[in-house]
Design a protein around this motif. Structure first.
Motif, short mmCIF file in Angstrom:
data_model
loop_
_atom_site.label_atom_id
_atom_site.label_comp_id
_atom_site.label_asym_id
_atom_site.label_seq_id
_atom_site.Cartn_x
_atom_site.Cartn_y
_atom_site.Cartn_z
N THR A 110 0.82 -1.34 -0.10
CA THR A 110 -0.19 -0.16 -0.09
C THR A 110 0.86 1.33 0.11
O THR A 110 0.40 2.21 -0.33
CB THR A 110 -0.97 0.24 1.15
OG1 THR A 110 -0.09 -0.22 2.53
CG2 THR A 110 -1.88 -1.02 1.07
N LYS A 111 2.26 1.10 0.41
CA LYS A 111 2.90 2.41 0.53
C LYS A 111 3.89 2.46 -0.69
O LYS A 111 4.31 3.61 -1.01
CB LYS A 111 4.02 2.25 1.40
CG LYS A 111 3.32 2.24 3.02
CD LYS A 111 2.54 3.45 3.22
CE LYS A 111 1.90 3.56 4.77
NZ LYS A 111 1.07 4.53 5.10
N THR A 116 2.58 -1.34 -8.21
CA THR A 116 1.93 -1.90 -7.18
C THR A 116 1.37 -3.25 -7.65
O THR A 116 1.05 -4.62 -6.91
CB THR A 116 0.70 -0.94 -6.72
OG1 THR A 116 1.43 0.07 -5.95
CG2 THR A 116 -0.21 -1.69 -5.57
N ARG A 120 1.69 -6.95 -6.30
CA ARG A 120 0.63 -7.54 -5.51
C ARG A 120 0.35 -9.09 -6.17
O ARG A 120 0.16 -10.14 -5.60
CB ARG A 120 -0.69 -6.78 -5.83
CG ARG A 120 -1.81 -7.49 -5.18
CD ARG A 120 -2.80 -6.42 -5.20
NE ARG A 120 -3.48 -6.16 -6.56
CZ ARG A 120 -3.27 -4.74 -7.01
NH1 ARG A 120 -2.81 -3.91 -6.39
NH2 ARG A 120 -3.66 -4.44 -8.40
N MET A 190 -4.51 -5.78 2.66
CA MET A 190 -4.82 -4.60 1.90
C MET A 190 -5.83 -3.78 1.68
O MET A 190 -6.04 -2.64 1.95
CB MET A 190 -4.27 -5.07 0.44
CG MET A 190 -2.71 -5.04 0.33
SD MET A 190 -2.08 -5.74 -1.41
CE MET A 190 -2.90 -4.31 -2.04
N LEU A 194 -6.43 0.11 3.04
CA LEU A 194 -6.99 0.90 1.83
C LEU A 194 -8.08 1.53 2.56
O LEU A 194 -8.64 2.59 2.10
CB LEU A 194 -7.01 0.28 0.74
CG LEU A 194 -5.72 -0.05 -0.05
CD1 LEU A 194 -6.05 -0.80 -1.45
CD2 LEU A 194 -4.84 1.25 -0.20
#
Length: 322
Positions: A110-111, A116, A120, A190, A194
């Motif tokens: 998430t950072k 991403t 993932r 995640m 979020l």
């Protein structure tokens, strides 16, 4: 006066009929769940308790044996206590590390600003591998003689452990296998991370909170229900841990099981034994269904104790905001 009082307490005939009708309607809507509960939970549980006091081999009619099955499992069956210790070790260590690692990977992704989706996907793909295939691959990778992991460690001057061939390293090797397939927890964490309101992070930053303080006082309180869900489901899944330790022991031992051969689980030195393996070994290999039911009831009791403890302690599991 008493007649008036009694009359006032009586329900009108129409109201009583309406309440019965509502009760029947509610029962009709609940009937699929009630049938499923009775067929797939209540009846098997009652039957397991019944057969735990019977001598039954699956061929002859069951006969009453009292507490002989319980005495045999707890006092004479040499695999029970090692399997119980291994199962508790896996519940305490593996579940804890999986939750921490899954949360850490979720936070990391998430950072990340770019790539991403790639990260993932890379972390989630191992979760899709079939358990048997993944365990066999890990057993070959961690082979102490020919595996690439020990070969790489030797190049750095680090003596490689025996992994699945060493009783002291077999459970850590299984834990590494579980951490490799962390994709399910990563996705769950995640989604929870979020969903944390950004306004709370901004307010914490304005108050001068550090990164650790923002995680402790903002992130953890918001995702604590998800952490509890991950812990409870992890405990239940680990109490049913069967295929991975059995396959790892078979591959590491080099035993090829065919017709007429019987493999005793737990290689090496009973270090990969788990309670579900004993249920299968006793019930389907030794045809001792009474003793298998005893082990199954122990598993059920442990699962209920762990779940009840976690649910009662859910408010204190994460001491955020103290």
């Amino acid at each position: 006066m008493s007649a008036i009082t009694l009359g006032s307490k009586r329900r009108p005939p129409g109201l009583a009929a309406k309440q019965r009708k509502q009760a029947l309607r509610t029962l009709a809507f609940m009937s699929p769940w009630l049938i499923g509960f009775a067929v797939f939970f209540a009846y098997p549980l009652i039957s397991t308790v019944y057969f735990s006091f019977m001598h039954y081999d699956g061929f002859k009619p069951p006969t009453w044996s009292g507490t002989k099955n319980w005495t045999y499992v707890f006092e004479h069956y040499p695999f029970f206590w090692p399997a119980l210790r291994n199962t508790l070790w896996l519940v305490l260590v593996m579940v804890t590390l999986r939750v921490l690692f899954g949360l850490g990977v979720g936070l990391l992704i998430t950072k990340i600003k770019t790539g991403t989706g790639v990260f993932r996907t890379l972390f989630y793909l191992p979760y899709l591998a079939p358990p048997v295939a993944a365990t066999m691959a890990f057993a070959f990778l961690l082979n102490p003689g020919t595996g690439p992991v020990n070969s790489i460690l030797e190049k750095f001057g680090i003596p490689g452990p025996g992994w699945f061939n060493d009783p002291s390293w077999s459970k850590p090797a299984l834990t590494l296998l579980a951490l490799w397939g962390i994709g399910d927890l990563m996705v769950i964490f995640m989604a929870a991370l979020l969903d944390v309101p950004q306004e709370q992070y901004e307010a914490a930053e304005l108050d001068g909170a550090s990164a650790w303080q923002r995680f402790r006082y903002v992130t953890l309180p918001n995702i604590s229900p998800i952490v509890m869900f991950a812990v409870v489901t992890g405990v239940i899944q680990t109490m049913q841990y069967y295929a991975q330790p059995l396959i790892a022991g078979k591959v590491a031992s080099g035993v090829i099981q065919g017709a007429g051969t019987q493999f005793e689980p737990g290689y090496p030195e009973k270090s990969t034994l788990t309670l579900p393996q004993l249920v299968y070994n006793l019930g389907f290999q030794r045809f001792d269904y009474g003793s298998a039911c005893v082990v199954a009831l122990v598993l059920f009791a442990l699962s209920m104790v762990f779940t009840a403890f976690l649910m009662r302690r859910r408010g204190g599991l994460i001491q955020a905001g103290d």
